[in-house]
Design a protein around this motif. Sequence first.
Motif, PDB file in Angstrom:
ATOM      1  N   UNK A  94      45.764  47.215  37.739  1.00 16.32           N
ATOM      2  CA  UNK A  94      45.208  47.754  38.979  1.00 16.32           C
ATOM      3  C   UNK A  94      43.844  48.366  38.703  1.00 16.32           C
ATOM      4  N   UNK A  95      42.997  48.324  39.731  1.00 15.88           N
ATOM      5  CA  UNK A  95      41.684  48.961  39.668  1.00 15.88           C
ATOM      6  C   UNK A  95      41.424  49.629  41.009  1.00 15.88           C
ATOM      7  N   UNK A  96      40.640  50.674  40.968  1.00 18.85           N
ATOM      8  CA  UNK A  96      40.228  51.353  42.193  1.00 18.85           C
ATOM      9  C   UNK A  96      38.814  50.946  42.553  1.00 18.85           C
ATOM     10  N   UNK A  97      38.581  50.728  43.843  1.00 18.99           N
ATOM     11  CA  UNK A  97      37.234  50.372  44.324  1.00 18.99           C
ATOM     12  C   UNK A  97      36.953  51.137  45.611  1.00 18.99           C
ATOM     13  N   UNK A  98      35.693  51.217  45.961  1.00 10.09           N
ATOM     14  CA  UNK A  98      35.279  51.816  47.228  1.00 10.09           C
ATOM     15  C   UNK A  98      34.701  50.734  48.107  1.00 10.09           C
ATOM     16  N   UNK A  99      35.144  50.713  49.355  1.00  6.89           N
ATOM     17  CA  UNK A  99      34.619  49.767  50.342  1.00  6.89           C
ATOM     18  C   UNK A  99      34.222  50.606  51.544  1.00  6.89           C
ATOM     19  N   UNK A 100      32.921  50.758  51.734  1.00  5.89           N
ATOM     20  CA  UNK A 100      32.449  51.656  52.793  1.00  5.89           C
ATOM     21  C   UNK A 100      32.890  53.069  52.469  1.00  5.89           C
ATOM     22  N   UNK A 101      33.566  53.710  53.412  1.00 11.19           N
ATOM     23  CA  UNK A 101      34.076  55.061  53.195  1.00 11.19           C
ATOM     24  C   UNK A 101      35.487  55.068  52.623  1.00 11.19           C
ATOM     25  N   UNK A 102      36.084  53.904  52.472  1.00 16.15           N
ATOM     26  CA  UNK A 102      37.482  53.810  52.045  1.00 16.15           C
ATOM     27  C   UNK A 102      37.614  53.601  50.541  1.00 16.15           C
ATOM     28  N   UNK A 103      38.638  54.210  49.999  1.00 17.78           N
ATOM     29  CA  UNK A 103      39.002  53.969  48.599  1.00 17.78           C
ATOM     30  C   UNK A 103      40.216  53.065  48.608  1.00 17.78           C
ATOM     31  N   UNK A 104      40.114  51.970  47.883  1.00 18.44           N
ATOM     32  CA  UNK A 104      41.210  51.012  47.818  1.00 18.44           C
ATOM     33  C   UNK A 104      41.682  50.853  46.376  1.00 18.44           C
ATOM     34  N   UNK A 105      42.919  50.455  46.254  1.00 18.64           N
ATOM     35  CA  UNK A 105      43.457  50.064  44.962  1.00 18.64           C
ATOM     36  C   UNK A 105      43.775  48.590  45.049  1.00 18.64           C
ATOM     37  N   UNK A 106      43.278  47.825  44.091  1.00 20.19           N
ATOM     38  CA  UNK A 106      43.571  46.394  44.035  1.00 20.19           C
ATOM     39  C   UNK A 106      44.483  46.174  42.841  1.00 20.19           C
ATOM     40  N   UNK A 107      45.618  45.522  43.108  1.00 22.91           N
ATOM     41  CA  UNK A 107      46.595  45.276  42.045  1.00 22.91           C
ATOM     42  C   UNK A 107      46.736  43.784  41.788  1.00 22.91           C
ATOM     43  N   UNK A 108      47.111  43.468  40.578  1.00 19.04           N
ATOM     44  CA  UNK A 108      47.415  42.098  40.190  1.00 19.04           C
ATOM     45  C   UNK A 108      48.786  42.131  39.530  1.00 19.04           C
ATOM     46  N   UNK A 109      49.714  41.380  40.093  1.00 16.45           N
ATOM     47  CA  UNK A 109      51.064  41.298  39.550  1.00 16.45           C
ATOM     48  C   UNK A 109      51.313  39.865  39.122  1.00 16.45           C
ATOM     49  N   UNK A 110      51.528  39.661  37.829  1.00 20.77           N
ATOM     50  CA  UNK A 110      51.779  38.316  37.300  1.00 20.77           C
ATOM     51  C   UNK A 110      53.268  38.032  37.365  1.00 20.77           C
ATOM     52  N   UNK A 111      53.623  36.870  37.894  1.00 21.23           N
ATOM     53  CA  UNK A 111      55.017  36.430  37.974  1.00 21.23           C
ATOM     54  C   UNK A 111      55.188  35.352  36.905  1.00 21.23           C
ATOM     55  N   UNK A 112      55.847  35.680  35.780  1.00 22.17           N
ATOM     56  CA  UNK A 112      55.912  34.750  34.654  1.00 22.17           C
ATOM     57  C   UNK A 112      57.010  33.702  34.792  1.00 22.17           C
ATOM     58  N   UNK A 113      56.908  32.867  35.805  1.00 22.09           N
ATOM     59  CA  UNK A 113      57.881  31.800  36.020  1.00 22.09           C
ATOM     60  C   UNK A 113      57.721  30.752  34.918  1.00 22.09           C
ATOM     61  N   UNK A 114      58.836  30.206  34.419  1.00 20.55           N
ATOM     62  CA  UNK A 114      58.772  29.213  33.336  1.00 20.55           C
ATOM     63  C   UNK A 114      58.078  27.924  33.755  1.00 20.55           C
ATOM     64  N   UNK A 115      58.163  27.571  35.031  1.00 21.39           N
ATOM     65  CA  UNK A 115      57.608  26.294  35.487  1.00 21.39           C
ATOM     66  C   UNK A 115      56.289  26.444  36.222  1.00 21.39           C
ATOM     67  N   UNK A 116      56.189  27.423  37.094  1.00 19.52           N
ATOM     68  CA  UNK A 116      54.954  27.609  37.854  1.00 19.52           C
ATOM     69  C   UNK A 116      54.581  29.088  37.922  1.00 19.52           C
ATOM     70  N   UNK A 117      54.048  29.636  36.831  1.00 21.26           N
ATOM     71  CA  UNK A 117      53.647  31.042  36.888  1.00 21.26           C
ATOM     72  C   UNK A 117      52.497  31.235  37.867  1.00 21.26           C
ATOM     73  N   UNK A 118      52.455  32.399  38.481  1.00 21.09           N
ATOM     74  CA  UNK A 118      51.379  32.715  39.422  1.00 21.09           C
ATOM     75  C   UNK A 118      51.189  34.228  39.426  1.00 21.09           C
ATOM     76  N   UNK A 119      50.197  34.683  40.157  1.00 18.10           N
ATOM     77  CA  UNK A 119      49.941  36.110  40.286  1.00 18.10           C
ATOM     78  C   UNK A 119      49.690  36.433  41.747  1.00 18.10           C
TER      79      UNK A 119
END
Length: 156
Positions: A94-119
Amino acid sequence: MSDPDSDLPIHQDRLWKDDGWTARVIKNEDDEGWAVAMYKDGESEPALVGPWTMGRDKKNPKPLDAGAFSTLVKTASEVLRRHEQQLQASLNKSVGISVGDASLTVTLTIVPDDYEPYAVLRALDEHGEAIAEKRVAPTFRLNRQTASEWAEKNFA
């Protein structure tokens, strides 16, 4: 010979099984000493392998006992806990960013599937509410720059 796969406790000199764990004293393949391997019930690989103390005769291993078993369980549990924490950290960023007056948190969740992993890339507002979500490749590199670029494109 006792069945190490049964649910009954076993308390032998070289084999202890209790409370979901099995300790086996084994010949150390690397030298003339002994080692102990700790297995969590249901696992085929040991959670911990370490040197084991020689007995008084300097040929045979010291017998397992309740105190040693308890210490081994505690140590093996800690090794597994640290391994799980490392895995979680590698799958969730996760990382924190500012967009205009708003503070956002952007997360990345990796799904380690054996056949088709994705995030899954998610943008969360100050209250932790998801405001955008996007499926991405598991190799996606999340950092402040990529998160800001995604936000600048209205999360497209």
